[in-house]
Motif scaffolding. Structure first.
Motif, PDB file in Angstrom:
ATOM      1  N   GLU A 174      18.027  19.649  -8.383  1.00 23.80           N
ATOM      2  CA  GLU A 174      17.182  20.357  -9.352  1.00 23.80           C
ATOM      3  C   GLU A 174      17.274  19.650 -10.688  1.00 23.80           C
ATOM      4  O   GLU A 174      18.365  19.436 -11.219  1.00 23.80           O
ATOM      5  CB  GLU A 174      17.667  21.818  -9.497  1.00 23.80           C
ATOM      6  CG  GLU A 174      17.278  22.692  -8.342  1.00 23.80           C
ATOM      7  CD  GLU A 174      16.703  24.041  -8.820  1.00 23.80           C
ATOM      8  OE1 GLU A 174      16.762  24.331 -10.028  1.00 23.80           O
ATOM      9  OE2 GLU A 174      16.196  24.787  -7.963  1.00 23.80           O
ATOM     10  N   LYS A 175      16.112  19.263 -11.212  1.00 22.70           N
ATOM     11  CA  LYS A 175      16.096  18.526 -12.470  1.00 22.70           C
ATOM     12  C   LYS A 175      15.074  19.113 -13.432  1.00 22.70           C
ATOM     13  O   LYS A 175      14.100  19.739 -12.999  1.00 22.70           O
ATOM     14  CB  LYS A 175      15.754  17.054 -12.212  1.00 22.70           C
ATOM     15  CG  LYS A 175      16.801  16.329 -11.366  1.00 22.70           C
ATOM     16  CD  LYS A 175      16.470  14.847 -11.234  1.00 22.70           C
ATOM     17  CE  LYS A 175      17.608  14.133 -10.507  1.00 22.70           C
ATOM     18  NZ  LYS A 175      17.374  12.687 -10.422  1.00 22.70           N
ATOM     19  N   ASP A 176      15.274  18.858 -14.727  1.00 25.58           N
ATOM     20  CA  ASP A 176      14.292  19.288 -15.738  1.00 25.58           C
ATOM     21  C   ASP A 176      12.949  18.653 -15.431  1.00 25.58           C
ATOM     22  O   ASP A 176      12.892  17.553 -14.892  1.00 25.58           O
ATOM     23  CB  ASP A 176      14.742  18.842 -17.138  1.00 25.58           C
ATOM     24  CG  ASP A 176      15.790  19.774 -17.707  1.00 25.58           C
ATOM     25  OD1 ASP A 176      15.845  20.938 -17.264  1.00 25.58           O
ATOM     26  OD2 ASP A 176      16.563  19.321 -18.577  1.00 25.58           O
ATOM     27  N   ARG A 210       8.674  13.709  -6.161  1.00 25.99           N
ATOM     28  CA  ARG A 210       9.960  13.018  -6.282  1.00 25.99           C
ATOM     29  C   ARG A 210      10.274  12.769  -7.758  1.00 25.99           C
ATOM     30  O   ARG A 210       9.372  12.490  -8.550  1.00 25.99           O
ATOM     31  CB  ARG A 210       9.924  11.672  -5.548  1.00 25.99           C
ATOM     32  CG  ARG A 210       9.914  11.788  -4.027  1.00 25.99           C
ATOM     33  CD  ARG A 210       9.546  10.469  -3.383  1.00 25.99           C
ATOM     34  NE  ARG A 210       8.173  10.107  -3.718  1.00 25.99           N
ATOM     35  CZ  ARG A 210       7.719   8.857  -3.758  1.00 25.99           C
ATOM     36  NH1 ARG A 210       8.525   7.851  -3.506  1.00 25.99           N
ATOM     37  NH2 ARG A 210       6.468   8.612  -4.069  1.00 25.99           N
ATOM     38  N   CYS A 211      11.554  12.844  -8.120  1.00 25.94           N
ATOM     39  CA  CYS A 211      11.971  12.643  -9.504  1.00 25.94           C
ATOM     40  C   CYS A 211      11.769  11.177  -9.908  1.00 25.94           C
ATOM     41  O   CYS A 211      11.565  10.310  -9.056  1.00 25.94           O
ATOM     42  CB  CYS A 211      13.429  13.061  -9.687  1.00 25.94           C
ATOM     43  SG  CYS A 211      14.620  11.991  -8.856  1.00 25.94           S
ATOM     44  N   ARG A 212      11.819  10.919 -11.201  1.00 25.96           N
ATOM     45  CA  ARG A 212      11.627   9.554 -11.714  1.00 25.96           C
ATOM     46  C   ARG A 212      12.576   8.565 -11.048  1.00 25.96           C
ATOM     47  O   ARG A 212      12.176   7.478 -10.652  1.00 25.96           O
ATOM     48  CB  ARG A 212      11.908   9.515 -13.227  1.00 25.96           C
ATOM     49  CG  ARG A 212      10.838  10.175 -14.067  1.00 25.96           C
ATOM     50  CD  ARG A 212      11.242  10.147 -15.533  1.00 25.96           C
ATOM     51  NE  ARG A 212      10.376  10.995 -16.334  1.00 25.96           N
ATOM     52  CZ  ARG A 212       9.204  10.597 -16.843  1.00 25.96           C
ATOM     53  NH1 ARG A 212       8.804   9.364 -16.671  1.00 25.96           N
ATOM     54  NH2 ARG A 212       8.447  11.426 -17.544  1.00 25.96           N
ATOM     55  N   GLU A 213      13.836   8.975 -10.961  1.00 21.02           N
ATOM     56  CA  GLU A 213      14.867   8.108 -10.405  1.00 21.02           C
ATOM     57  C   GLU A 213      14.550   7.723  -8.954  1.00 21.02           C
ATOM     58  O   GLU A 213      14.614   6.564  -8.582  1.00 21.02           O
ATOM     59  CB  GLU A 213      16.206   8.854 -10.460  1.00 21.02           C
ATOM     60  CG  GLU A 213      17.408   7.986 -10.703  1.00 21.02           C
ATOM     61  CD  GLU A 213      18.664   8.840 -10.845  1.00 21.02           C
ATOM     62  OE1 GLU A 213      19.635   8.532 -10.141  1.00 21.02           O
ATOM     63  OE2 GLU A 213      18.649   9.808 -11.636  1.00 21.02           O
ATOM     64  N   CYS A 214      14.161   8.724  -8.163  1.00 19.88           N
ATOM     65  CA  CYS A 214      13.850   8.470  -6.754  1.00 19.88           C
ATOM     66  C   CYS A 214      12.599   7.603  -6.613  1.00 19.88           C
ATOM     67  O   CYS A 214      12.550   6.704  -5.778  1.00 19.88           O
ATOM     68  CB  CYS A 214      13.658   9.782  -5.998  1.00 19.88           C
ATOM     69  SG  CYS A 214      15.221  10.619  -5.669  1.00 19.88           S
ATOM     70  N   ARG A 215      11.580   7.895  -7.437  1.00 22.78           N
ATOM     71  CA  ARG A 215      10.356   7.094  -7.360  1.00 22.78           C
ATOM     72  C   ARG A 215      10.624   5.645  -7.733  1.00 22.78           C
ATOM     73  O   ARG A 215      10.120   4.722  -7.107  1.00 22.78           O
ATOM     74  CB  ARG A 215       9.263   7.701  -8.246  1.00 22.78           C
ATOM     75  CG  ARG A 215       8.523   8.845  -7.542  1.00 22.78           C
ATOM     76  CD  ARG A 215       7.517   9.510  -8.448  1.00 22.78           C
ATOM     77  NE  ARG A 215       6.578   8.569  -9.048  1.00 22.78           N
ATOM     78  CZ  ARG A 215       5.459   8.128  -8.461  1.00 22.78           C
ATOM     79  NH1 ARG A 215       5.153   8.540  -7.251  1.00 22.78           N
ATOM     80  NH2 ARG A 215       4.661   7.314  -9.098  1.00 22.78           N
ATOM     81  N   ALA A 223      13.100  21.051  -7.890  1.00 23.09           N
ATOM     82  CA  ALA A 223      13.923  20.300  -6.939  1.00 23.09           C
ATOM     83  C   ALA A 223      13.139  19.077  -6.460  1.00 23.09           C
ATOM     84  O   ALA A 223      11.984  19.191  -6.060  1.00 23.09           O
ATOM     85  CB  ALA A 223      14.316  21.178  -5.767  1.00 23.09           C
ATOM     86  N   CYS A 224      13.781  17.939  -6.501  1.00 21.14           N
ATOM     87  CA  CYS A 224      13.155  16.692  -6.061  1.00 21.14           C
ATOM     88  C   CYS A 224      12.989  16.708  -4.542  1.00 21.14           C
ATOM     89  O   CYS A 224      13.887  17.120  -3.810  1.00 21.14           O
ATOM     90  CB  CYS A 224      14.016  15.514  -6.481  1.00 21.14           C
ATOM     91  SG  CYS A 224      13.572  13.963  -5.686  1.00 21.14           S
ATOM     92  N   ALA A 225      11.815  16.269  -4.072  1.00 19.67           N
ATOM     93  CA  ALA A 225      11.529  16.281  -2.637  1.00 19.67           C
ATOM     94  C   ALA A 225      12.406  15.296  -1.883  1.00 19.67           C
ATOM     95  O   ALA A 225      12.573  15.403  -0.674  1.00 19.67           O
ATOM     96  CB  ALA A 225      10.060  15.945  -2.408  1.00 19.67           C
ATOM     97  N   LYS A 226      13.006  14.340  -2.614  1.00 19.69           N
ATOM     98  CA  LYS A 226      13.809  13.339  -1.922  1.00 19.69           C
ATOM     99  C   LYS A 226      15.306  13.599  -2.042  1.00 19.69           C
ATOM    100  O   LYS A 226      15.975  13.806  -1.049  1.00 19.69           O
ATOM    101  CB  LYS A 226      13.484  11.948  -2.439  1.00 19.69           C
ATOM    102  CG  LYS A 226      14.100  10.888  -1.562  1.00 19.69           C
ATOM    103  CD  LYS A 226      13.607   9.517  -1.862  1.00 19.69           C
ATOM    104  CE  LYS A 226      14.147   8.548  -0.834  1.00 19.69           C
ATOM    105  NZ  LYS A 226      14.371   7.227  -1.423  1.00 19.69           N
ATOM    106  N   CYS A 227      15.805  13.604  -3.293  1.00 20.73           N
ATOM    107  CA  CYS A 227      17.255  13.775  -3.461  1.00 20.73           C
ATOM    108  C   CYS A 227      17.662  15.241  -3.462  1.00 20.73           C
ATOM    109  O   CYS A 227      18.840  15.554  -3.402  1.00 20.73           O
ATOM    110  CB  CYS A 227      17.741  13.077  -4.726  1.00 20.73           C
ATOM    111  SG  CYS A 227      17.093  13.784  -6.247  1.00 20.73           S
ATOM    112  N   LYS A 228      16.663  16.173  -3.528  1.00 21.10           N
ATOM    113  CA  LYS A 228      16.877  17.628  -3.474  1.00 21.10           C
ATOM    114  C   LYS A 228      17.609  18.184  -4.687  1.00 21.10           C
ATOM    115  O   LYS A 228      17.930  19.365  -4.722  1.00 21.10           O
ATOM    116  CB  LYS A 228      17.645  18.051  -2.182  1.00 21.10           C
ATOM    117  CG  LYS A 228      17.163  17.408  -0.891  1.00 21.10           C
ATOM    118  CD  LYS A 228      15.801  17.896  -0.479  1.00 21.10           C
ATOM    119  CE  LYS A 228      15.360  17.248   0.844  1.00 21.10           C
ATOM    120  NZ  LYS A 228      13.924  17.304   1.025  1.00 21.10           N
TER     121      LYS A 228
HETATM  122 ZN   LIG Z   1      15.128  12.618  -6.707  1.00 19.49          ZN
END
Ligand SMILES: [Zn+2]
Length: 199
Positions: A10-12, A29-34, A3-8
Motif C-alpha cells: 500500500e502506497k501513497d 502498478r506503483c512507480r517503482e514496479c513500473r 495497493a500496487c497490483a504487482k508488489c501488493k
Molecule cells: Zn509496486
C-alpha cells in the motif's frame, strides 16, 4: 493509499503515475514496479530493438520540446511506435551495419532546416551526429535542466545533460559547468553561448 497490483504494497497515491484511462486515474502498478518492469523489458531487447527504441524516443522527445528555436523542429512521422516502425522499414540496413561496426545509430535530418518527415530523415553514427554544429545528441530528461547552445551562425541545439552538451559542442564537461555557473555563459572557442532553461 492504494495497493500496487504487482508488489501488493500500500502506497501513497503520488507513488503512482497518472493514467486517465484507469478508473481512479492512476496506474495499477506503483512507480517503482513500473520502472523495474520497463528496465527488465528493455534489457530483454536485442541490440537492434534497443537501437530502434532509443532513436524513436529521441525523435518523439524532440518533437515535444516547446521552448527555444529547436522547438520548430517537428516530428511528422508519428508516435514512438510509428517512428520505430518507420525506422525499421526504411533504415534496417543502415542500423544493422552501424551496430555491426560497433557504432551507435542516431537519427538525423538531411536538411537541418527541415522537420523530421519522410525524405528528410537519415540514420548516422552518433559520434558524427553529435560533433560540433550537429547538436542532435540523444535527448534524456534526467536533470530537469535544459541547455540551449546558440551558435554564432544562428544554429541552436538543445541538451538535457552536461555530458550530452560536452559531446555535442565538443568541449570538456568542466567548460560546460563553468558556462552554466555563469548563466548564459559564452564558450568563445566554439563560437556559442549556453543558455539555461529550467525543464
Ligand atoms: Zn509496486
Amino acid at each position: 493509499m492504494k495497493a500496487c497490483a504487482k508488489c501488493k504494497i500500500e502506497k501513497d497515491i503520488d507513488q503512482y503515475e497518472k493514467n486517465r484511462a484507469k478508473k481512479d486515474g492512476y496506474q495499477d502498478r506503483c512507480r517503482e514496479c513500473r520502472q523495474a518492469d520497463r528496465k527488465a523489458r528493455y534489457a530483454a531487447l536485442t541490440p537492434y530493438q534497443k537501437s530502434l527504441e532509443t532513436m524513436s524516443r529521441a525523435m518523439v522527445g524532440r518533437g515535444k520540446i516547446k521552448e527555444g528555436s529547436y522547438a520548430r523542429v517537428e516530428n511528422r512521422i508519428g508516435n514512438s511506435k510509428q517512428v520505430s516502425e518507420y525506422l525499421d522499414r526504411y533504415f534496417k540496413g543502415a542500423i544493422t551495419d552501424l551496430l555491426a561496426e560497433g557504432k551507435t545509430p542516431s537519427v538525423d535530418r538531411v536538411d537541418d532546416k527541415g522537420h523530421y518527415e519522410h525524405g528528410n530523415v537519415r540514420v548516422v553514427d552518433r559520434s558524427v551526429n553529435s560533433s560540433l554544429g550537429k547538436g542532435h545528441v540523444t535527448v534524456k530528461a534526467r536533470y530537469g535542466l535544459q541547455m540551449m547552445a546558440r551558435f554564432d551562425d544562428g544554429r541552436t541545439c538543445l541538451f538535457h545533460s552536461k555530458v550530452d552538451a560536452s559531446k555535442g559542442i565538443g568541449v570538456e564537461r568542466k567548460t560546460i559547468t563553468e558556462a552554466i555557473a555563469k548563466r548564459n555563459g559564452r564558450i568563445a572557442s566554439k563560437g556559442c553561448t549556453i543558455e539555461i532553461y529550467e525543464g
